[in-house]
Enzyme design. Structure first.
Site, PDB file in Angstrom:
ATOM      1  N   ASP A   7       0.864  -1.190   0.000  1.00 26.50           N
ATOM      2  CA  ASP A   7       0.000   0.000   0.000  1.00 26.50           C
ATOM      3  C   ASP A   7       0.894   1.231   0.000  1.00 26.50           C
ATOM      4  OD1 ASP A   7      -2.410   1.546   0.138  1.00 26.50           O
ATOM      5  OD2 ASP A   7      -2.082   1.851   2.266  1.00 26.50           O
ATOM      6  N   SER A   8       0.278   2.375  -0.334  1.00 22.43           N
ATOM      7  CA  SER A   8       1.022   3.628  -0.270  1.00 22.43           C
ATOM      8  C   SER A   8       1.429   3.948   1.167  1.00 22.43           C
ATOM      9  CB  SER A   8       0.151   4.764  -0.807  1.00 22.43           C
ATOM     10  OG  SER A   8      -1.012   4.866  -0.017  1.00 22.43           O
ATOM     11  N   TYR A  39      -0.864   8.591  -2.460  1.00 22.05           N
ATOM     12  CA  TYR A  39      -0.833   8.405  -3.911  1.00 22.05           C
ATOM     13  C   TYR A  39      -2.028   9.090  -4.591  1.00 22.05           C
ATOM     14  CZ  TYR A  39       2.707   4.612  -3.888  1.00 22.05           C
ATOM     15  OH  TYR A  39       3.842   3.863  -3.778  1.00 22.05           O
ATOM     16  N   GLY A  40      -3.099   9.278  -3.819  1.00 21.93           N
ATOM     17  CA  GLY A  40      -4.382   9.689  -4.414  1.00 21.93           C
ATOM     18  C   GLY A  40      -4.390  11.041  -5.086  1.00 21.93           C
ATOM     19  N   CYS A  70      -4.314  -1.361  -2.265  1.00 22.21           N
ATOM     20  CA  CYS A  70      -4.434   0.079  -2.493  1.00 22.21           C
ATOM     21  C   CYS A  70      -5.281   0.254  -3.742  1.00 22.21           C
ATOM     22  CB  CYS A  70      -3.038   0.668  -2.703  1.00 22.21           C
ATOM     23  SG  CYS A  70      -3.049   2.414  -3.094  1.00 22.21           S
ATOM     24  N   GLU A 162      -2.420   9.313   7.675  1.00 21.86           N
ATOM     25  CA  GLU A 162      -0.963   9.082   7.679  1.00 21.86           C
ATOM     26  C   GLU A 162      -0.267   9.949   8.743  1.00 21.86           C
ATOM     27  OE1 GLU A 162       1.158   6.983   5.723  1.00 21.86           O
ATOM     28  OE2 GLU A 162      -0.726   5.971   5.247  1.00 21.86           O
ATOM     29  N   CYS A 194     -11.114   2.821  -0.617  1.00 20.69           N
ATOM     30  CA  CYS A 194      -9.731   3.144  -0.272  1.00 20.69           C
ATOM     31  C   CYS A 194      -9.433   2.350   0.987  1.00 20.69           C
ATOM     32  CB  CYS A 194      -9.575   4.638  -0.001  1.00 20.69           C
ATOM     33  SG  CYS A 194      -7.984   5.078   0.755  1.00 20.69           S
ATOM     34  N   HIS A 196      -7.530   2.823   3.357  1.00 24.16           N
ATOM     35  CA  HIS A 196      -7.395   3.574   4.605  1.00 24.16           C
ATOM     36  C   HIS A 196      -8.758   3.744   5.298  1.00 24.16           C
ATOM     37  CE1 HIS A 196      -3.441   4.710   3.038  1.00 24.16           C
ATOM     38  NE2 HIS A 196      -3.168   5.346   4.164  1.00 24.16           N
TER      39      HIS A 196
HETATM   40  N1  DGL Z   1      -5.027   3.072   0.644  1.00 19.34           N
HETATM   41  C1  DGL Z   1      -4.867   3.669  -0.642  1.00 19.34           C
HETATM   42  C2  DGL Z   1      -6.098   3.377  -1.493  1.00 19.34           C
HETATM   43  O1  DGL Z   1      -6.716   2.388  -1.276  1.00 19.34           O
HETATM   44  C3  DGL Z   1      -4.491   5.039  -0.371  1.00 19.34           C
HETATM   45  C4  DGL Z   1      -4.314   5.980  -1.338  1.00 19.34           C
HETATM   46  C5  DGL Z   1      -3.395   7.128  -1.161  1.00 19.34           C
HETATM   47  O2  DGL Z   1      -2.234   6.936  -0.841  1.00 19.34           O
HETATM   48  O3  DGL Z   1      -3.876   8.219  -1.436  1.00 19.34           O
HETATM   49  O4  DGL Z   1      -6.480   4.052  -2.389  1.00 19.34           O
END
Ligand code: DGL
Length: 270
Positions: A7-8, A39-40, A70, A162, A194, A196
């Site tokens: 994951d990010s 990452y989003g 992710c 985060e 997502c 998170h």
């Molecule tokens: N948990 C990632 C997802 O499912 C997070 C994305 C991110 O880093 O913005 O999209």
């Protein structure tokens, strides 16, 4: 026999936790690219390069199969990786399909034509990059007809998680749910698109109301991984040792992870 989970950042821990409970005999190697999260808000090329580097690191750690826990990476990078880069003895699986199969009441591998399903009004909560990719709507359209999807890009939520600022994350969730309800007053189901967001599942459920079914990915992905490993036992890689790796600060990431999973987690530098 290790399996990789990428994951990010911290969100994939929701998937890791469900997978570890479902498959206690499998050593999982987790990699969070915390140095580059979120990452989003990145563009697709950037997400592709970061995801590829992370997956390669997990291959190097003895995994032949990696779960992209992710949605943003699954939406922006998975197909391109499978088409252009993936070595033939390795596999990468995303997190969309198990969720959409659950929503559309399908068994794994049911490739029959799209059909009517029980839900007609679905709210999708995801990162800006996942919403922009329209990957969820595309996968859904392969399987279901007549489903109205309203997507809400939940800017800021991943950054707040985060940073460990759960008060801000909760306030943002409430305001994103309000914004969604202005566009779709009565969703029947809500997708937490997502990894998170399950950390805030109760806040989503309370803001949406108890009559909305909230789908979150962790358990669905764990069950689907269990099925996959039964059908492809050779995809357990040679690694033996479970590990938590991060590109970020291991101490800081360990503290947040321990707080989220309510058990001691020790991250090491990737
Ligand atoms: N948990 C990632 C997802 O499912 C997070 C994305 C991110 O880093 O913005 O999209």
């Amino acid at each position: 026999m290790a399996v990789g989970i990428f994951d990010s950042g911290l969100g994939g821990l929701t998937v890791l936790d469900a997978c570890a409970r479902h498959l206690p005999q499998v050593p999982f190697v987790y990699l969070g690219d915390n140095a580059n999260a979120p990452y989003g808000v990145r563009d697709a090329d950037d997400i592709y390069e970061l995801t590829r580097a992370g997956v390669q690191r997990l291959f190097d750690a003895g995994c032949d199969l990696v779960i992209l826990a992710c949605n943003t990476a699954s939406a922006a990078a998975l197909r391109r990786m499978q088409e252009n880069w993936l070595p033939s003895d390795k596999r990468v699986l995303g997190v969309f399909v198990p969720l959409i199969e659950a929503l559309t009441e399908r068994q794994w591998g049911d490739n029959s034509p799209p059909r009517n399903v029980a839900v007609e009004h679905v709210a999708l909560f995801a990162t800006p990059a996942t919403v922009a990719s329209r990957a969820f709507q595309r996968e859904l359209a392969f399987r279901a007809i007549g489903v109205d999807v309203e997507a809400q890009a939940c800017g800021g939520v991943v950054d707040a998680i985060e940073e460990g600022d759960m008060i801000l994350a909760e306030a943002l969730v409430r305001s994103h749910v309000e914004a969604l309800k202005r566009k779709m007053p009565k969703p029947q189901a809500a997708i937490l698109g997502c990894t998170h967001y399950p950390l805030l599942e109760e806040i989503f459920q309370a803001a949406l109301g108890s009559d909305v079914t909230v789908y979150s990915q962790a358990k669905l992905v764990a069950a689907s991984l269990g099925d996959y490993l039964e059908r492809h036992p050779a995809m357990r890689g040679p690694g033996e040792v479970p590990m938590f790796l991060t590109t970020g600060d291991p101490l800081r990431v360990s503290n947040h992870a321990t707080q989220f999973l309510r058990r001691k987690i020790d991250f090491h530098a990737a």
